[in-house]
Design a protein around this motif. Structure first.
Motif, mmCIF file in Angstrom:
data_model
loop_
_atom_site.group_PDB
_atom_site.id
_atom_site.type_symbol
_atom_site.label_atom_id
_atom_site.label_comp_id
_atom_site.label_asym_id
_atom_site.label_seq_id
_atom_site.Cartn_x
_atom_site.Cartn_y
_atom_site.Cartn_z
ATOM 1 N N MET A 1 -25.398 7.104 -96.482
ATOM 2 C CA MET A 1 -24.121 7.214 -95.391
ATOM 3 C C MET A 1 -24.870 6.692 -94.020
ATOM 4 O O MET A 1 -26.137 6.910 -93.733
ATOM 5 N N ARG A 2 -24.258 6.182 -93.520
ATOM 6 C CA ARG A 2 -24.599 5.471 -92.291
ATOM 7 C C ARG A 2 -24.604 6.252 -91.139
ATOM 8 O O ARG A 2 -23.814 7.233 -90.894
ATOM 9 N N PRO A 3 -25.787 6.233 -90.269
ATOM 10 C CA PRO A 3 -25.467 7.192 -89.102
ATOM 11 C C PRO A 3 -24.696 7.022 -87.864
ATOM 12 O O PRO A 3 -24.245 5.700 -88.019
ATOM 13 N N HIS A 4 -24.401 7.678 -87.642
ATOM 14 C CA HIS A 4 -23.170 7.945 -86.393
ATOM 15 C C HIS A 4 -21.964 7.296 -87.100
ATOM 16 O O HIS A 4 -21.052 7.012 -86.358
ATOM 17 N N SER A 5 -21.543 7.584 -88.360
ATOM 18 C CA SER A 5 -20.142 7.253 -88.868
ATOM 19 C C SER A 5 -19.523 8.405 -88.900
ATOM 20 O O SER A 5 -19.937 9.658 -88.936
ATOM 21 N N ALA B 1 -18.043 9.605 -91.624
ATOM 22 C CA ALA B 1 -18.752 10.557 -93.043
ATOM 23 C C ALA B 1 -20.028 11.159 -92.484
ATOM 24 O O ALA B 1 -20.086 12.598 -92.977
ATOM 25 N N SER B 2 -20.851 10.679 -91.710
ATOM 26 C CA SER B 2 -22.001 11.443 -91.248
ATOM 27 C C SER B 2 -21.922 12.524 -90.261
ATOM 28 O O SER B 2 -22.227 13.543 -90.476
ATOM 29 N N TRP B 3 -20.620 12.547 -89.564
ATOM 30 C CA TRP B 3 -20.413 13.454 -88.480
ATOM 31 C C TRP B 3 -19.681 14.500 -89.501
ATOM 32 O O TRP B 3 -19.802 15.824 -89.117
ATOM 33 N N SER C 1 -20.166 15.343 -92.531
ATOM 34 C CA SER C 1 -21.251 16.004 -93.247
ATOM 35 C C SER C 1 -21.944 16.920 -92.587
ATOM 36 O O SER C 1 -22.282 18.309 -92.914
ATOM 37 N N GLY C 2 -22.391 16.613 -91.405
ATOM 38 C CA GLY C 2 -22.958 17.452 -90.197
ATOM 39 C C GLY C 2 -22.241 18.734 -89.764
ATOM 40 O O GLY C 2 -22.675 19.948 -89.714
ATOM 41 N N SER D 1 -21.865 21.100 -92.706
ATOM 42 C CA SER D 1 -23.099 21.900 -93.162
ATOM 43 C C SER D 1 -23.616 22.816 -92.088
ATOM 44 O O SER D 1 -23.946 24.012 -92.350
#
Length: 87
Positions: free
Chosen positions: A1-5, A7-9, A11-12, A15
């Motif tokens: 997963m790319r940071p700042h993508s 999908a990353s957002w 996921s965070g 969580s």
């Protein structure tokens, strides 16, 4: 997963929400999110309106849904939509 993508957002976000809900419920291993779903990018206004309509009409549809144990046995005559029309 790319940071700042996106999908990353997402996921965070999931969580953080999971942690808060489990703490609120006092159930450290509780399942929070629906499994076996897919994320979808809405690509145009027509698609957005179809999805909004689906979301707004879904509670009404549940009252007639053959999977709803409270809906009753005689659903075939009351099935006013095509299930293949769902987004």
């Amino acid at each position: 997963m790319r940071p700042h993508s996106l999908a990353s957002w997402a996921s965070g976000f999931k969580s953080a929400v999971t942690s808060r809900i489990r703490k609120y419920w006092n159930k450290p291993h509780a399942g929070v999110w629906q499994e076996d779903y897919f994320e979808h990018i809405i690509r145009d206004e027509d698609e957005l309106f179809r999805i909004r309509d689906y979301i707004l009409s879904n509670p009404v549809r549940w009252k007639l849904d053959r999977e709803n144990p409270e809906a009753g046995p005689d659903l075939e005559a009351e099935w006013p939509w095509d299930p293949d029309d769902a987004p």
